[in-house]
Design a protein around this motif. Structure first.
Motif, PDB file in Angstrom:
ATOM      1  N   PRO A   1      29.085  41.359  -0.462  1.00  0.00           N
ATOM      2  CA  PRO A   1      28.045  40.541   0.237  1.00  0.00           C
ATOM      3  C   PRO A   1      26.946  40.259  -0.598  1.00  0.00           C
ATOM      4  CG  PRO A   1      28.035  42.426   1.511  1.00  0.00           C
ATOM      5  CD  PRO A   1      28.993  42.656   0.241  1.00  0.00           C
ATOM      6  N   GLN A   2      26.085  39.157  -0.633  1.00  0.00           N
ATOM      7  CA  GLN A   2      25.129  38.968  -1.110  1.00  0.00           C
ATOM      8  C   GLN A   2      23.822  38.120  -0.133  1.00  0.00           C
ATOM      9  OE1 GLN A   2      26.094  36.873  -4.575  1.00  0.00           O
ATOM     10  NE2 GLN A   2      26.239  38.672  -6.059  1.00  0.00           N
ATOM     11  N   VAL A   3      22.730  38.476  -0.431  1.00  0.00           N
ATOM     12  CA  VAL A   3      21.620  37.565   0.158  1.00  0.00           C
ATOM     13  C   VAL A   3      20.899  36.773  -1.068  1.00  0.00           C
ATOM     14  CG1 VAL A   3      19.542  37.491   1.613  1.00  0.00           C
ATOM     15  CG2 VAL A   3      21.711  38.598   2.316  1.00  0.00           C
ATOM     16  N   ASN A   4      21.018  35.930  -1.436  1.00  0.00           N
ATOM     17  CA  ASN A   4      20.565  35.265  -2.644  1.00  0.00           C
ATOM     18  C   ASN A   4      19.224  34.357  -2.286  1.00  0.00           C
ATOM     19  OD1 ASN A   4      21.950  36.387  -4.618  1.00  0.00           O
ATOM     20  ND2 ASN A   4      23.418  35.167  -4.235  1.00  0.00           N
ATOM     21  N   ILE A   5      18.143  34.563  -2.914  1.00  0.00           N
ATOM     22  CA  ILE A   5      17.113  33.958  -2.427  1.00  0.00           C
ATOM     23  C   ILE A   5      16.335  33.188  -3.698  1.00  0.00           C
ATOM     24  CG2 ILE A   5      14.630  34.013  -1.109  1.00  0.00           C
ATOM     25  CD1 ILE A   5      15.760  37.056  -0.299  1.00  0.00           C
ATOM     26  N   ASN A   6      15.852  32.105  -3.600  1.00  0.00           N
ATOM     27  CA  ASN A   6      15.259  31.173  -4.537  1.00  0.00           C
ATOM     28  C   ASN A   6      13.841  31.881  -4.560  1.00  0.00           C
ATOM     29  OD1 ASN A   6      17.160  29.713  -6.230  1.00  0.00           O
ATOM     30  ND2 ASN A   6      17.292  28.416  -4.671  1.00  0.00           N
ATOM     31  N   ILE A   7      13.271  32.200  -5.705  1.00  0.00           N
ATOM     32  CA  ILE A   7      12.042  32.721  -5.556  1.00  0.00           C
ATOM     33  C   ILE A   7      11.056  32.476  -6.797  1.00  0.00           C
ATOM     34  CG2 ILE A   7      12.442  35.126  -6.667  1.00  0.00           C
ATOM     35  CD1 ILE A   7      12.015  36.161  -3.852  1.00  0.00           C
ATOM     36  N   PHE A   8       9.749  32.618  -6.223  1.00  0.00           N
ATOM     37  CA  PHE A   8       8.965  32.875  -7.421  1.00  0.00           C
ATOM     38  C   PHE A   8       8.565  34.393  -7.960  1.00  0.00           C
ATOM     39  CE2 PHE A   8       7.569  28.584  -6.671  1.00  0.00           C
ATOM     40  CZ  PHE A   8       7.767  27.973  -7.975  1.00  0.00           C
TER      41      PHE A   8
ATOM     42  N   ASN B   1      18.870  38.629  10.422  1.00  0.00           N
ATOM     43  CA  ASN B   1      19.595  39.707  10.791  1.00  0.00           C
ATOM     44  C   ASN B   1      20.140  40.797  10.027  1.00  0.00           C
ATOM     45  OD1 ASN B   1      19.195  38.239  13.423  1.00  0.00           O
ATOM     46  ND2 ASN B   1      21.288  37.229  13.004  1.00  0.00           N
ATOM     47  N   SER B   2      20.743  41.821  10.588  1.00  0.00           N
ATOM     48  CA  SER B   2      21.101  42.947   9.769  1.00  0.00           C
ATOM     49  C   SER B   2      22.399  42.451   9.229  1.00  0.00           C
ATOM     50  CB  SER B   2      21.033  44.043  10.387  1.00  0.00           C
ATOM     51  OG  SER B   2      22.073  44.177  11.486  1.00  0.00           O
ATOM     52  N   ASP B   3      23.208  41.658   9.589  1.00  0.00           N
ATOM     53  CA  ASP B   3      24.563  41.305   9.148  1.00  0.00           C
ATOM     54  C   ASP B   3      24.238  40.062   8.401  1.00  0.00           C
ATOM     55  OD1 ASP B   3      24.285  39.266  10.859  1.00  0.00           O
ATOM     56  OD2 ASP B   3      26.288  39.638  11.839  1.00  0.00           O
ATOM     57  N   TYR B   4      22.938  39.261   8.284  1.00  0.00           N
ATOM     58  CA  TYR B   4      22.906  38.186   7.365  1.00  0.00           C
ATOM     59  C   TYR B   4      23.440  38.083   5.885  1.00  0.00           C
ATOM     60  CZ  TYR B   4      20.564  33.922   5.409  1.00  0.00           C
ATOM     61  OH  TYR B   4      20.627  32.612   4.665  1.00  0.00           O
ATOM     62  N   ILE B   5      24.328  37.315   5.543  1.00  0.00           N
ATOM     63  CA  ILE B   5      24.481  37.141   3.950  1.00  0.00           C
ATOM     64  C   ILE B   5      24.540  35.530   3.720  1.00  0.00           C
ATOM     65  CG2 ILE B   5      25.840  39.119   4.129  1.00  0.00           C
ATOM     66  CD1 ILE B   5      28.235  37.392   3.834  1.00  0.00           C
ATOM     67  N   THR B   6      24.318  35.185   2.394  1.00  0.00           N
ATOM     68  CA  THR B   6      24.688  34.058   1.970  1.00  0.00           C
ATOM     69  C   THR B   6      25.679  33.664   1.305  1.00  0.00           C
ATOM     70  OG1 THR B   6      23.235  34.465  -0.240  1.00  0.00           O
ATOM     71  CG2 THR B   6      21.959  33.658   1.836  1.00  0.00           C
ATOM     72  N   ASP B   7      26.165  34.783   0.450  1.00  0.00           N
ATOM     73  CA  ASP B   7      27.309  34.612  -0.568  1.00  0.00           C
ATOM     74  C   ASP B   7      28.217  35.772  -0.116  1.00  0.00           C
ATOM     75  OD1 ASP B   7      24.653  33.579  -1.852  1.00  0.00           O
ATOM     76  OD2 ASP B   7      26.291  32.314  -2.490  1.00  0.00           O
ATOM     77  N   LEU B   8      29.601  35.403  -0.162  1.00  0.00           N
ATOM     78  CA  LEU B   8      30.507  36.652  -0.326  1.00  0.00           C
ATOM     79  C   LEU B   8      31.195  36.462  -1.611  1.00  0.00           C
ATOM     80  CD1 LEU B   8      31.570  38.689   1.522  1.00  0.00           C
ATOM     81  CD2 LEU B   8      33.083  37.234   2.352  1.00  0.00           C
ATOM     82  N   GLN B   9      31.215  37.254  -2.558  1.00  0.00           N
ATOM     83  CA  GLN B   9      31.782  37.061  -3.943  1.00  0.00           C
ATOM     84  C   GLN B   9      33.125  38.092  -3.968  1.00  0.00           C
ATOM     85  OE1 GLN B   9      30.345  35.224  -6.069  1.00  0.00           O
ATOM     86  NE2 GLN B   9      28.258  35.262  -5.789  1.00  0.00           N
ATOM     87  N   VAL B  10      34.042  37.597  -4.378  1.00  0.00           N
ATOM     88  CA  VAL B  10      35.416  38.253  -4.245  1.00  0.00           C
ATOM     89  C   VAL B  10      36.218  38.207  -5.854  1.00  0.00           C
ATOM     90  CG1 VAL B  10      37.639  38.038  -3.091  1.00  0.00           C
ATOM     91  CG2 VAL B  10      35.696  37.166  -1.921  1.00  0.00           C
TER      92      VAL B  10
END
Ligand SMILES: Nc1ncnc2c1ncn2[C@@H]1O[C@H](COP(=O)(O)OP(=O)(O)O)[C@@H](O)[C@H]1O
Ligand SMILES: [Mg+2]
Lengths: 226, 413
Positions: free
Chosen positions: B118-125, B232-241
């Motif tokens: 699982p990933q949490v990807n954030i666009n960021i400066f 949340n503690s289970d929040y994800i943005t992407d699942l890579q398989v």
């Protein structure tokens, strides 16, 4: 046609179409008996070679019918005729056509290796016998192209005999030989005819040779004149 | 009988040894080129794949945004009713993957799946004083991320596993660090789209040699990423398989897509240029090698034709002595076959040698040291097969011509 007939030609007609339509063989009919030694004579251009190629089954472009040993050969397939030649006909060409890349022994053995009546070992022994008969046993392992014209012609004869053919045909087989070798070849042919009952049909220009044989078929302009 | 025909074929081959060698060299060259070209292209494709899979997974599951709901009038009345709506606003109610547990469990259950993360990807400066660079901060499950992307292989400083127990640590792409003038141990400030700012410490640098990644990506522990977003503690943005065979994504997608309410995308769908590139390279390799084989085939055809013209008298004699058309065909096809077999064996050898030599040529771009090369038995077998087919086809026509020779016309002169 009785059992004693080796070859029967019936009304053989052949044309050449190049350069223009021209009748070479004009309805030839004759029979040759088993064990007969026949000379075919006539002027150059009278059609002797052409007739011999028809009799040898190589040329199938003719009218009339041909049978050898009671088997009608006119109209048979090329492959059947090839097999028939292999077993029943030995041919000596006017020009000694050997396979230059093979040695003398191989040249003599090739028709027998095709027929496979005997094992390779036996064939080799028989090839040596034939070469010895023609005085060539010490040349057996030489390349065919290294031999003199007369020697090559004798190798071609040894090759023609290897399968014990019932009919042996020669187109001026002694044309390139000196009188001594010509005499040797004549004696061999006569022996084959007398002792083994093989039929010999050979074109010759040599009067002596022709007169010593059993019968002369004389040709002129595509016809038999005697 | 056959043995005699082989013997005649052998004599023909050896008596004109120079012609035989020329024909053999033609086939050998064609086959070696086939082996070499295909090995090389496969090597390039494999390297491409390895490089590509440092930054993309085989299957990517993510929230693609809501469907286009801006024309609700059309939904209710159908397309024949004209509607004029301006400045429609799209409101995304849910960001990321909601309730990821059952989805993760479902994916893990698939027999082909070998790894998922699982990933949490954030666009960021990314900021370092006045320097400000747009990029991606990727919150990752440290162990599983490595299982899918093998990222620890590409570390140039620090230790990938340090990320696990260091909530304040980030691992930066080496080029990104350069552009921000950052070194190991330095602080880096990030600014989220929601204007949250936080400072982390550089604990590692990586270089995947995929430029876009190296100059704009950073890794963070997934929990720290959630904190940064106040999620949340289970929040994800992407699942890579990842699956067993990366080529076989289609059946897995077909099983997952209908039951997962998010976008399920294969790497082929997301990166068609990669697939197109590898397909095109394969086509080039096959086209070039088949062309060479065809030229070799013409060479054999010519040489066989020449041989037959030279041997026309001998063929006539063989036929006069009682050799059949089939014998003659056998004799000449055997010659073609021997040339094909020998050319094939030597060609595979030469192809292998060429491959090894080219494989050792230095090539220091994009993380490579040498030119890439694959050594696959199927390339060799296929080359051998094609070579044999080519020689047989090229030998067949002359052999048939030889078998049709009429002995009288030749002997009569
Ligand atoms: N292939 C051929 N095409 C056309 N005419 C030919 C051919 N072979 C031979 N002839 C002609 O047929 C006639 C008979 O030739 P040939 O049988 O060789 O005679 P011989 O062997 O008795 O000398 C000659 O007039 C010759 O010119
Ligand atoms: Mg004549």
């Amino acid at each position: 046609m009785d059992n004693n007939t080796a070859l029967k030609a019936d009304n053989i007609v052949k044309y050449f179409y190049e350069p223009e339509k021209f009748q070479v063989l004009k309805g030839l009919s004759f029979e040759v008996k088993k064990g007969e030694f026949v000379s075919l004579t006539g002027k150059s251009g009278s059609g002797k070679s052409t007739l011999l190629y028809v009799l040898s089954t190589m040329d199938t472009d003719y009218e009339g019918s041909l049978s050898i040993n009671g088997e009608t050969l006119t109209g048979q397939s090329m492959n059947r005729l090839a097999a028939f030649r292999n077993q029943h006909i030995g041919f000596v060409f006017q020009f000694h056509y050997l396979l230059p890349e093979f040695n003398v022994l191989d040249n003599v053995m090739l028709p027998a290796l095709k027929l496979k009546r005997y094992s390779a070992k036996e064939i080799e022994a028989r090839a040596y016998d034939n070469l010895r008969m023609l005085g060539l046993e010490d040349q057996a392992l030489k390349a065919a192209s290294k031999l003199s014209g007369g020697q090559q012609q004798r190798v071609a004869i040894a090759r023609a005999l290897i399968n014990d053919p019932s009919v042996i045909m020669g187109d001026e087989p002694t044309g390139n030989l000196d009188s001594k070798n010509t005499a040797i070849v004549f004696d061999i042919f006569q022996k084959l005819a007398r002792e083994r009952g093989q039929t010999i049909i050979t074109v010759t220009h040599d009067e002596d040779f022709a007169h010593k044989s059993d019968r002369i078929i004389d040709m002129r302009d595509g016809e038999i004149i005697g | 009988m056959a043995a005699t025909n082989y013997k005649i074929a052998y004599v023909h081959l050896t008596s004109k040894i120079r012609q035989t060698i020329v024909a053999l060299l033609g086939v050998m060259f064609g086959i070696s080129m086939y082996v070499f070209m295909n090995s090389f292209m496969t090597g390039v494709n494999d390297i491409q794949t390895v490089l590509a899979f440092t930054s993309i997974s085989h299957i990517h599951i993510y929230n693609d945004g809501p469907e286009d709901n801006t024309n609700l009038v059309k939904k209710a009345y159908g397309p024949e009713v004209l509607a004029n709506i301006r400045n429609a606003k799209v409101i995304q109610y849910i960001q990321g993957i909601k309730n990821p547990e059952p989805i993760t469990a479902l994916v893990r259950k698939q027999p082909d799946v070998i790894a998922l993360t699982p990933q949490v990807n954030i666009n960021i400066f990314f900021r370092n004083s006045a320097n400000k660079i747009n990029g991606t901060l990727s919150g990752v499950d440290v162990e599983n991320e490595n299982r899918v992307f093998n990222i620890s292989e590409y570390m140039v400083a620090g230790n990938w596993n340090d990320l696990k127990y260091n909530p304040e640590g980030v691992i930066l792409g080496a080029d990104l660090a350069d552009r921000l003038s950052l070194h190991m141990g330095d602080n880096i400030n990030v600014l989220t789209p929601d204007n949250v700012s936080k400072t982390y410490k550089v604990i590692g640098l990586f270089r995947t040699n995929v430029n876009g990644v190296d100059k704009s990506k950073a890794y963070l522990n997934i929990n720290s990423a959630r904190q940064l977003l106040s999620a949340n503690s289970d929040y994800i943005t992407d699942l890579q398989v990842n699956i067993k065979d990366f080529e076989k994504t289609a059946p897995v997608i077909a099983r997952l897509a209908p039951v997962i309410p998010y976008k399920v995308e294969s790497w082929q769908m997301a990166n068609q240029q990669l697939e197109a590139g590898s397909k095109l390279r394969n086509i080039i390799a096959v086209a070039v090698s088949l062309t060479i084989l065809m030229v070799a085939g013409f060479g054999i055809y010519n040489i066989m034709n020449m041989t037959i013209n030279e041997k026309i008298r001998e063929i006539a004699i063989l036929k006069a002595m009682g050799y059949s058309s089939r014998d003659i065909t056998t004799i000449f096809l055997t010659q073609a076959m021997v040339i094909g077999l020998a050319g094939g064996v030597f060609g595979m050898g030469l192809g292998y040698v060429l491959a090894v030599i080219v494989n050792h040529i230095p090539f220091k771009i994009g993380g490579l040291n040498n030119l890439p090369m694959a050594y696959r038995p199927q390339d060799y077998l296929l080359a051998f097969f094609f070579g044999l087919m080519t020689t047989l086809v090229a030998g067949f026509l002359p052999a048939r011509k030889a078998s049709k020779i009429d002995p009288v016309t030749i002997i009569r002169g």
